[in-house]
Design a protein around this motif. Structure first.
Motif, PDB file in Angstrom:
ATOM      1  N   ASN A  65       0.820  -1.209   0.000  1.00 21.04           N
ATOM      2  CA  ASN A  65       0.000   0.000   0.000  1.00 21.04           C
ATOM      3  C   ASN A  65       0.859   1.267   0.000  1.00 21.04           C
ATOM      4  OD1 ASN A  65      -2.411  -1.316  -0.149  1.00 21.04           O
ATOM      5  ND2 ASN A  65      -2.886  -1.170   2.032  1.00 21.04           N
ATOM      6  N   GLN A  66       1.964   1.229   0.735  1.00 22.00           N
ATOM      7  CA  GLN A  66       2.859   2.393   0.732  1.00 22.00           C
ATOM      8  C   GLN A  66       3.543   2.540  -0.626  1.00 22.00           C
ATOM      9  OE1 GLN A  66       5.433   1.904   4.145  1.00 22.00           O
ATOM     10  NE2 GLN A  66       3.917   2.749   5.552  1.00 22.00           N
TER      11      GLN A  66
ATOM     12  N   GLU B 147       3.679   9.669 -10.179  1.00 20.36           N
ATOM     13  CA  GLU B 147       3.012   9.852 -11.467  1.00 20.36           C
ATOM     14  C   GLU B 147       2.240  11.165 -11.502  1.00 20.36           C
ATOM     15  OE1 GLU B 147       2.560   5.150 -12.733  1.00 20.36           O
ATOM     16  OE2 GLU B 147       0.807   6.236 -11.996  1.00 20.36           O
ATOM     17  N   SER B 148       1.620  11.513 -10.387  1.00 16.58           N
ATOM     18  CA  SER B 148       0.863  12.778 -10.381  1.00 16.58           C
ATOM     19  C   SER B 148       1.810  13.977 -10.422  1.00 16.58           C
ATOM     20  CB  SER B 148      -0.105  12.829  -9.198  1.00 16.58           C
ATOM     21  OG  SER B 148       0.492  13.405  -8.059  1.00 16.58           O
TER      22      SER B 148
ATOM     23  N   ALA C  17       2.414  14.478 -13.980  1.00 15.06           N
ATOM     24  CA  ALA C  17       1.196  14.976 -14.641  1.00 15.06           C
ATOM     25  C   ALA C  17       0.962  16.454 -14.335  1.00 15.06           C
ATOM     26  CB  ALA C  17      -0.013  14.149 -14.205  1.00 15.06           C
TER      27      ALA C  17
ATOM     28  N   THR D  89       1.808   6.364  -7.211  1.00 11.41           N
ATOM     29  CA  THR D  89       0.774   7.250  -7.742  1.00 11.41           C
ATOM     30  C   THR D  89       1.132   8.713  -7.476  1.00 11.41           C
ATOM     31  OG1 THR D  89      -0.568   7.049  -5.732  1.00 11.41           O
ATOM     32  CG2 THR D  89      -1.026   5.509  -7.513  1.00 11.41           C
TER      33      THR D  89
ATOM     34  N   ARG E  21       2.260   1.763  -3.445  1.00 11.85           N
ATOM     35  CA  ARG E  21       1.260   2.335  -4.356  1.00 11.85           C
ATOM     36  C   ARG E  21       1.119   3.836  -4.125  1.00 11.85           C
ATOM     37  NH1 ARG E  21      -2.809  -0.090  -2.833  1.00 11.85           N
ATOM     38  NH2 ARG E  21      -2.562  -1.901  -4.166  1.00 11.85           N
ATOM     39  N   LEU E  22       1.159   4.224  -2.848  1.00  8.01           N
ATOM     40  CA  LEU E  22       1.078   5.640  -2.494  1.00  8.01           C
ATOM     41  C   LEU E  22       2.240   6.409  -3.146  1.00  8.01           C
ATOM     42  CD1 LEU E  22      -1.005   6.970  -0.617  1.00  8.01           C
ATOM     43  CD2 LEU E  22       0.588   6.660   1.263  1.00  8.01           C
TER      44      LEU E  22
END
Lengths: 402, 402
Positions: B130-131, B140-141, B144, B137, B133-134
């Motif tokens: 979970n960390q 990636e943001s 973006a 993402t 993934r945090l």
């Protein structure tokens, strides 16, 4: 010196105009300069797929140098500041300017926010690959943060607008969000996906039968529709509806309105109340016939005397037509009035479903409509390909005289 | 009634202990209950790949029900609150409790922040899927958002700590970040990747020759090392160094310290100053021999009389050994003291490179080291597989008596 054609915008309209004009006019006949914000053309009809993570950004971004390579089209990367029609000049950032003999304005549309307070500040829009990436990475981070923060608004997604773009995005998200949840180990039932529309129903302009098919398809995948329900205000993460209710969300995406391009208004061209440029039957600005206005920034009246919605197929046809008009401007011959041929429209509803109508009579839904949608995308790429390769382009001129 | 074994934590140590114990003890011999925060086992040695987007979360998360299916191991999903050694009880959330005859504490380590102000509040850590993934993402943001916000700190990434975990993460990011930039149409030269370490050099414990190979490999991919440079404070997005300089970043990831598990301290077990449980040669808590402490939460002293760093291979060996000790506790026979066999370690440096040493003598780097790293990961999965399938497990008992 040969006349100079300057085309502003390399979207569907501008790019096809440049390719068509160069097909008909040699480098000795005219110079062609294409001005675009990026070095790439964007398949904006596919943006909903990119925003939902169903398609890579790369496949939606097509390198302009690779398309125009060897075609004597000059590509200028820049952002247009103003158009000076008195001196036939386009002013770009950093005090650069471009002189033109013929100008094609194909700068696309702006978003219409209907003066709803806070909407512009707090909503995502979906008009470019970069915006799609912003939405996608934001959604992914909502799922990543949820196990730590547990706030329901992280898994509550609100799409404003149930027109073509809104419904296509809703369909794509209805398929994608459960996958994100599964990946993040989150119960799918925690997801909430709202579509809010001020009009009484979704997909205005579509047959009622297709609207019902679409709505059932999306509702069966958990979409909640709030129709006849204008948004009255958006605060930081709260969407206020006219009925007094409000929705707390980290993700508000606005697809509910388009208008013409502000640059067109600022340059002094005549527009309708929605900011769309008034044009004549040859797609020219009536008082400045050396300026063509095409694609989403222009107003095209359909058979029933009502404005046609801005679509890729219309932009595409205007681009091709203008390429031919420019040929006649420079080499002579008779121009035929532009007549749009709207062969139908198909709205995708995610990865497996779609609704559409073809030639205003034949209705489609489900797998067959989805295939038609895919086929139309492929047809566009084939068309660019044909113009790109300098291969014989059937009925290039004959169409104009129809 | 048969004795009950309760194992807290289904990481490398706890899972292998459960599988090994059940291999040797029938359901009539003992009940086995495995308590874990999630229904999945995590390959935490691969988290750096997931954080950098080089590996899917699914491949790092292994379903515990699928592993223990049909093995008479009871899986309890829950978070341990306290251990009551007086009454042989484990207390979970929601006032649930579990009674044990034998307890195995395999709850892993906590992060050591060395009391650096703001570090805990503002840094990501990388200790779970979970960390990871945090982090992924979030990165990636950042890419973006950069085209819209243009703030350099969005593309400035700071990894605190140049130990094994830090260097593996830096290597993975050095390969991944340029791909993100290319995808987002951002010039790769805008990326800044820092590795900050308080010690004078990177990879403490590795041979100097390998350290230099690793450092050159990473520097050639743009990594900037700031060694001998403790972090003194972290503010919202500013990392302050002892030399007075500061780095403005949106992404600070802390890999610089581990300590034992706070729960072990809170339960009254003796620990060393880093919070690691003191254990005897049979991995038991000295005063409460019915409690085994294994994996990262326990202190194991190596041949040179210094604590061994917490590694997967050590946790794995402790898990297997404890499975055998439990057999002897219940069925009799002589236990052999636990002797760790550290066969070497290989640090990956991204997708194509690695450095490592095997059996303390043979040094590896480059492709060969990378292959060895991959092989060790596969070996682990094979081992779980062998225990999982109830296939003959070679030298199951003989190893203990070595």
């Amino acid at each position: 010196m040969q006349p100079s054609i300057v085309i502003l915008g390399a979207g569907y309209a501008g790019l096809l105009c440049a390719l068509q004009a160069r097909k008909l006019l040699s480098a000795d006949d005219a110079s062609i300069t294409l001005v675009n914000k990026h070095f790439y053309h964007q398949l904006i009809t596919q943006l909903h797929e990119s925003a939902a993570g169903a398609r890579s950004d790369r496949s939606i971004r097509i390198s302009l140098p690779s398309i125009i390579n060897g075609k004597d089209i000059t590509l200028v990367k820049g952002i247009v500041q103003t158009i000076d029609t008195k001196n036939n000049l386009v002013l770009l950032e950093n005090n650069k300017s471009l002189a033109y003999d013929y100008l094609v304005v194909a700068l696309g549309s702006d978003t219409e926010y209907f003066n709803i307070p806070g909407l512009k500040e707090h909503a995502y829009t979906l008009k470019s690959v970069n915006q799609a990436r912003l939405i996608r990475t934001h959604i992914e981070s909502c799922f990543a943060r949820f196990p730590y923060e547990q706030r329901p608004e992280l898994l509550r997604f609100v799409i404003g607008g149930a027109g073509f773009s809104g419904i296509e995005l809703v369909g794509e998200l209805a398929d994608a969000l459960p996958k994100y949840a599964a990946d993040a180990g989150i119960d799918v039932s925690r997801i909430e996906l709202y579509n809010i529309e001020a009009a009484p129903g979704i997909l205005p302009g579509f047959d009622q039968q297709l609207v019902e098919v679409a709505q059932r398809s999306l509702e069966s995948r958990g979409v909640k529709f709030l129709t006849g329900q204008p948004i009255v205000k958006v605060e930081d993460s709260i969407v206020h509806l006219r009925n007094g209710e409000s929705i707390n969300t980290e993700t508000m995406i606005w697809t509910g309105g388009v208008r013409g391009n502000q640059l067109v208004i600022d340059a002094g061209f005549n527009t309708d109340p929605r900011g769309r440029a008034i044009i004549n039957q040859f797609l020219q600005s009536p008082n400045t016939p050396k300026v063509y206005m095409i694609g989403d920034c222009a107003l095209v009246i359909g058979e029933n005397n009502r404005p046609l919605p801005p679509t890729a197929q219309l932009a595409w046809q205007m681009g091709i037509a203008t390429g031919k008009y420019l040929y006649h401007d420079i080499k002579g011959g008779t121009k035929a009035a532009f007549i749009p041929h709207i062969v139908g429209s198909v709205a995708s509803l995610g990865r497996k479903d779609a609704v559409g109508k073809v030639l205003k009579s034949y209705r489609m839904y489900g797998k067959m409509a989805y295939m038609a949608k895919e086929a139309s995308n492929i047809r566009y790429l084939t068309k660019i390909g044909a113009l790109f390769k300098n291969e014989p382009f059937s009925s290039t001129l004959s169409n104009v005289s129809q």
